[in-house]
Design a protein around this motif. Structure first.
Motif, short mmCIF file in Angstrom:
data_model
loop_
_atom_site.label_atom_id
_atom_site.label_comp_id
_atom_site.label_asym_id
_atom_site.label_seq_id
_atom_site.Cartn_x
_atom_site.Cartn_y
_atom_site.Cartn_z
N SER A 87 1.03 -1.30 -0.04
CA SER A 87 -0.01 0.08 0.05
C SER A 87 0.81 1.40 0.00
O SER A 87 0.64 2.13 -0.72
CB SER A 87 -0.96 0.01 1.17
N LEU A 88 1.79 1.12 0.72
CA LEU A 88 2.90 2.24 0.75
C LEU A 88 3.54 2.50 -0.36
O LEU A 88 3.48 3.90 -1.09
CB LEU A 88 3.81 1.91 1.84
N GLY A 127 -7.38 13.22 0.14
CA GLY A 127 -8.57 12.61 0.86
C GLY A 127 -9.04 13.55 1.66
O GLY A 127 -8.56 14.67 2.14
N LEU A 141 7.20 17.62 -4.10
CA LEU A 141 6.71 18.37 -5.18
C LEU A 141 7.21 19.70 -5.13
O LEU A 141 7.39 20.65 -6.09
CB LEU A 141 5.12 18.43 -5.19
N VAL A 159 -1.17 9.35 4.33
CA VAL A 159 -0.15 9.31 5.25
C VAL A 159 1.01 10.00 4.68
O VAL A 159 2.00 10.27 5.41
CB VAL A 159 -0.10 8.03 5.90
N ALA A 216 -5.52 10.64 -7.47
CA ALA A 216 -6.45 9.66 -6.85
C ALA A 216 -7.80 10.04 -7.36
O ALA A 216 -8.63 10.99 -6.87
CB ALA A 216 -6.39 9.36 -5.52
N THR A 247 0.55 8.05 -8.25
CA THR A 247 0.17 9.45 -7.71
C THR A 247 0.65 10.40 -8.10
O THR A 247 0.70 11.74 -8.99
CB THR A 247 -0.62 9.45 -6.39
N ALA A 283 -7.38 16.28 -2.59
CA ALA A 283 -6.63 15.48 -3.43
C ALA A 283 -6.00 14.28 -2.56
O ALA A 283 -5.79 13.26 -2.96
CB ALA A 283 -5.34 16.21 -4.36
N ALA A 317 2.37 5.88 -3.27
CA ALA A 317 3.25 6.72 -3.76
C ALA A 317 3.69 7.08 -5.31
O ALA A 317 3.63 7.69 -5.92
CB ALA A 317 4.94 6.59 -3.19
C1 HEM Z 1 0.58 13.30 -4.78
C2 HEM Z 1 0.64 12.31 -4.30
C3 HEM Z 1 -0.50 11.54 -3.46
C4 HEM Z 1 -1.58 11.49 -3.47
C5 HEM Z 1 -2.75 12.49 -4.61
C6 HEM Z 1 -2.48 10.68 -2.55
C7 HEM Z 1 -3.67 10.53 -2.32
C8 HEM Z 1 -4.35 9.84 -1.34
C9 HEM Z 1 -5.58 9.72 -1.11
C10 HEM Z 1 -6.63 10.37 -1.67
C11 HEM Z 1 -5.67 8.97 0.38
C12 HEM Z 1 -6.91 8.76 1.03
C13 HEM Z 1 -7.50 7.23 0.63
C14 HEM Z 1 -8.81 6.79 1.29
O1 HEM Z 1 -9.52 8.03 1.89
O2 HEM Z 1 -9.08 5.69 1.47
C15 HEM Z 1 -4.43 8.30 0.36
C16 HEM Z 1 -4.01 7.50 1.58
C17 HEM Z 1 -2.90 7.01 1.58
N1 HEM Z 1 -1.86 7.19 0.85
FE1 HEM Z 1 -1.56 8.71 -0.37
N2 HEM Z 1 -1.17 10.06 -2.25
C18 HEM Z 1 -0.21 10.69 -2.49
C19 HEM Z 1 1.20 10.44 -2.10
C20 HEM Z 1 1.53 9.02 -1.25
C21 HEM Z 1 2.83 8.74 -1.00
C22 HEM Z 1 3.80 9.50 -1.42
C23 HEM Z 1 2.58 7.74 0.02
C24 HEM Z 1 3.59 6.76 0.46
C25 HEM Z 1 4.88 7.12 1.02
C26 HEM Z 1 1.06 7.37 0.01
C27 HEM Z 1 0.56 6.44 0.78
C28 HEM Z 1 -0.49 6.32 1.21
C29 HEM Z 1 -1.21 5.30 2.29
C30 HEM Z 1 -0.41 4.49 2.70
C31 HEM Z 1 -2.57 5.71 2.06
C32 HEM Z 1 -3.39 5.10 3.31
C33 HEM Z 1 -3.69 6.02 4.58
C34 HEM Z 1 -4.70 5.42 5.57
O3 HEM Z 1 -5.44 4.56 5.42
O4 HEM Z 1 -4.60 6.09 6.72
N3 HEM Z 1 0.48 8.36 -0.84
N4 HEM Z 1 -3.55 8.96 -0.47
#
Ligand code: HEM
Length: 415
Positions: free
Chosen positions: A245-246, A353, A369, A360, A296, A253, A351, A250
């Motif tokens: 997931s991690l 969430g 960015l 996270v 997303a 997106t 964007a 990354a």
């Molecule tokens: C521009 C970059 C990114 C966008 C637009 C984005 C978008 C999102 C969104 C919309 C969610 C919410 C999911 C939900 O509500 O079910 C989310 C959760 C998450 N993202 Fe990102 N993300 C980005 C970058 C990253 C990066 C760099 C990482 C890892 C290093 C990452 C890891 C995660 C993880 C593990 C979750 C789950 C968090 C949770 O459930 O508490 N994301 N992301």
């Protein structure tokens, strides 16, 4: 996905629109439809040919309500349309598929490791990853900005997770196949086979990494393995789901924020000029690029009790897709929402969430960015399109897979 400015009075025959169809996001244009839905049917139910049904929520306020209200809308039965009504084997094991309060046990250690304060110690590594990704710009001439951006997240997340560089090309390919199995660029057979093959490869990869890992290493995989759940260490399958997931979060997106904003700069060179002229606009450009691109595209929840959204009755058990790209164009929240405005403030985009699952990785993505736009404005004076743009075939991730550009360089080559 194309980013257009709907006229506002476009005729939409909503019964003919298929919000589920991945192809529509590659070749079609959701913006007039989302606009129509926000005005006429902010909670809209679609039935697929096989009888499965889901609601679509398109307004900002309703999107926030669904994402925040985990007591009514669960993440544990799946959060993506592609697995509609198929359940989620990661439910209760993977952070993104776990509801509070258990969710906090999985999230807190990562939240800490990915905080801006913790990442400050890694800024040299992050800057070097950004510079390498933008190297093709320094040569001038024509280059594929989408391909360069696609390599960037692996360079920072791969490093933070302690994954060897020789594995990065495979990991990029597998993660993209996992989120866009319908896209011919990533397909290894029919979409179901592609999805199964990419999951098999990624889960197998992380199982091996965890089994043969040096426990003395200080990296994000170690952070995950240090999590205690129900008074015990994470089991192998739980650790694997969270590594997956991690990496996925990354990889699939961040690149699209860069390519969608470069495409916006091609369409509106004055917007880019404003950024070049004023380094103080980098932070606002990052937030606007996130809103504009909304990589997303949707996240889904299942109602666990009867409820009402935008005046429509949603029954327990029904699926609700929240369209983030639509919420981020809601005119009740954003002035002139179809304008890429590098001076926009306030900018209450979602964007990343909203609510307990707010991304996270957001601090990491924001730092990277900021470095990207700071470096871009230093090196490149102008973007021109140099060939056809290709959009990702996916209802989950809104993105560009090919963006050939010709860049003019700032005095010297910016090295
Ligand atoms: C521009 C970059 C990114 C966008 C637009 C984005 C978008 C999102 C969104 C919309 C969610 C919410 C999911 C939900 O509500 O079910 C989310 C959760 C998450 N993202 Fe990102 N993300 C980005 C970058 C990253 C990066 C760099 C990482 C890892 C290093 C990452 C890891 C995660 C993880 C593990 C979750 C789950 C968090 C949770 O459930 O508490 N994301 N992301």
């Amino acid at each position: 996905m194309r980013i257009t400015r709907p006229a506002g009075d476009d005729h939409v025959d909503i019964d003919k629109v298929d919000l589920f169809d991945p192809g529509w996001y590659a070749d079609g244009d959701p913006h007039p439809v989302w606009h129509w839905l926000r005005v006429n049917a902010p909670a809209h139910r679609q039935t697929l040919p096989d009888g499965r049904r889901f609601w679509s929520v398109t307004r900002h306020a309703d999107a926030c309500r669904v994402l925040r209200d985990h007591e009514t809308f669960t993440s544990e039965r799946g959060t993506l349309l592609c697995a509609l009504d198929r359940g989620d084997p990661a439910g209760g094991k993977m952070m993104a598929a776990t509801d509070p309060p258990r969710h906090a046990l999985l999230r807190e250690p990562l939240n800490h490791a990915l905080s801006a304060r913790a990442l400050a110690q890694r800024s040299e590594m992050l800057r070097s990853a950004v510079r390498t990704a933008l190297d093709p710009a320094r040569d001038g001439g024509v280059w594929d900005l989408a391909a360069a951006a696609a390599r960037l997240p692996m360079a920072f997340t791969g490093t933070l997770m302690g994954l060897p560089e020789q594995d990065w090309p495979d990991l990029i390919r597998w993660t993209w196949a996992a989120i866009a199995p319908d896209d011919p660029d990533f397909g290894t057979g029919d979409p179901d086979t592609t999805l199964a093959t990419s999951h098999h490869a990624l889960f197998g990869y992380f199982r091996d990494r965890i089994r043969h890992r040096d426990p003395a290493r200080d990296d994000l995989v170690g952070t995950l393995l240090g999590i205690r759940l129900d008074g015990r260490e994470l089991r192998l399958d739980e650790a694997v789901y969270n590594c997956y997931s991690l990496l996925l979060g990354a990889n699939v997106t961040t690149p699209h924020v860069i390519s969608a904003s470069a495409a916006a700069f091609v369409a509106d060179p004055d917007a880019y000029r404003r950024l070049v002229d004023d380094p103080g606009l980098v932070d606002r450009t990052v937030e606007e690029a996130l809103r504009w691109s909304s990589p997303a595209n949707h996240f889904m929840r299942y109602a666990i009790r009867d409820t009402t959204v935008a005046g429509r009755r949603i029954s327990a058990g029904e699926a609700v897709a929240v369209w983030l790209g639509s919420a981020n164009r809601d005119a009740s929240v954003f002035v002139d929402p179809y304008r890429f405005d590098v001076t926009r403030s306030p900018n209450r985009h979602i964007a990343f969430g909203y609510g307990p699952h707010f991304c996270v990785g957001a601090p990491l993505a924001r730092i990277v960015l900021r470095m990207v736009f700071a470096e871009m404005r230093r090196v490149v004076t102008n973007f021109e399109l140099a060939g056809p743009v290709r959009h990702l075939r996916s209802n989950f991730v809104a993105g560009i897979t090919r963006l050939p550009v010709r860049t003019s360089l700032a005095g010297g080559d910016g090295r």
